[in-house]
Design a protein around this motif. Structure first.
Motif, PDB file in Angstrom:
ATOM      1  N   THR A 182       1.208   4.297  -2.971  1.00 16.73           N
ATOM      2  CA  THR A 182       0.672   5.618  -2.628  1.00 16.73           C
ATOM      3  C   THR A 182       1.807   6.639  -2.606  1.00 16.73           C
ATOM      4  OG1 THR A 182      -1.019   4.557  -1.246  1.00 16.73           O
ATOM      5  CG2 THR A 182      -0.682   6.920  -0.954  1.00 16.73           C
ATOM      6  N   ARG A 232       0.827  -1.201   0.000  1.00 17.93           N
ATOM      7  CA  ARG A 232       0.000   0.000   0.000  1.00 17.93           C
ATOM      8  C   ARG A 232       0.869   1.261   0.000  1.00 17.93           C
ATOM      9  NH1 ARG A 232      -3.015  -0.795   4.547  1.00 17.93           N
ATOM     10  NH2 ARG A 232      -4.406  -2.165   3.394  1.00 17.93           N
ATOM     11  N   TYR A 246      -4.534   6.830   2.310  1.00 15.76           N
ATOM     12  CA  TYR A 246      -3.795   6.393   1.134  1.00 15.76           C
ATOM     13  C   TYR A 246      -4.644   6.754  -0.082  1.00 15.76           C
ATOM     14  CZ  TYR A 246      -1.807   3.421   4.798  1.00 15.76           C
ATOM     15  OH  TYR A 246      -1.255   2.952   5.968  1.00 15.76           O
TER      16      TYR A 246
END
Length: 203
Positions: free
Chosen positions: A29, A25, A145
């Motif tokens: 991001t 993640r 995010y």
């Protein structure tokens, strides 16, 4: 939409798999946001601090104990601070610098780590003083995010994707940011915390 998954389900194989998910993640991001009032943001944690935190998670939830593997993944995630491709806007509460995670040695090392990295181009770090006037009622920690917000509750992890709700989190972050101190003022707060833990070590 808001979805919730119990921690015991997400951590059923231990801490490494979920840390692997977080690494992905973070890599995906480019611009991240985090508000963390009472502990150190995971991507700034030292290995010693993270070991205590994940150990507490394992003990509290009764999930498989693979703390060294989980910590290794958390350290891997921190590479995004140094790759020149990401930026994180982070607000800590001053309380985060004094919440005793692992004792004076661990906390002293943690403060030193933040002082070392506060000037990174990838990081905008603010600290909300304990006496700051905040135009926002007290709220829990959260990470953003892109167009997703992640919230860690005691029993579960919550993901918020509904645009109107995400907008409220952005508004909340903006208000906490307004109350935060940056640059030399933040370094002064960190220096005071470092002195506190140095005194605790000597005591």
């Amino acid at each position: 939409m808001t979805s919730s998954v119990p921690w015991r389900q997400r951590l059923s194989t231990g801490t490494e798999d979920i840390q692997d998910e977080v690494v992905r993640r973070y890599r995906e991001t480019r611009e991240g946001v985090a508000y963390v009032p009472a502990m150190i943001w995971g991507t700034l944690q030292t290995e010693a601090y993270a070991t205590v935190i994940l150990g507490q998670v394992v003990e509290f939830l009764g999930v498989p104990d693979d703390v060294p593997a989980g910590v290794a993944k958390r350290m891997e995630r921190q590479r995004v601070l140094y790759d020149g491709e990401h930026h994180y806007d982070v607000v800590l509460g001053e309380q985060a610098l004094y919440t005793d995670i692992g004792g004076p040695e661990v906390m002293g090392g943690q403060i030193d780590r933040i002082l070392r990295d506060i000037g990174l181009p990838s990081l905008t770090l603010g600290i909300v003083p304990v006496s700051a006037r905040v135009n926002m009622h007290p709220v829990h920690a959260f990470n953003m995010y892109g167009d997703e917000v992640h919230v860690e509750l005691v029993s579960s992890g919550v993901t918020v994707t509904e645009p109107d709700e995400v907008a409220l989190y952005r508004k909340a972050f903006g208000r906490m940011r307004e109350a935060a101190l940056y640059g030399d003022a933040a370094r002064e707060i960190l220096g005071q915390a470092g002195s506190f833990w140095a005194g605790a070590r000597r005591g």
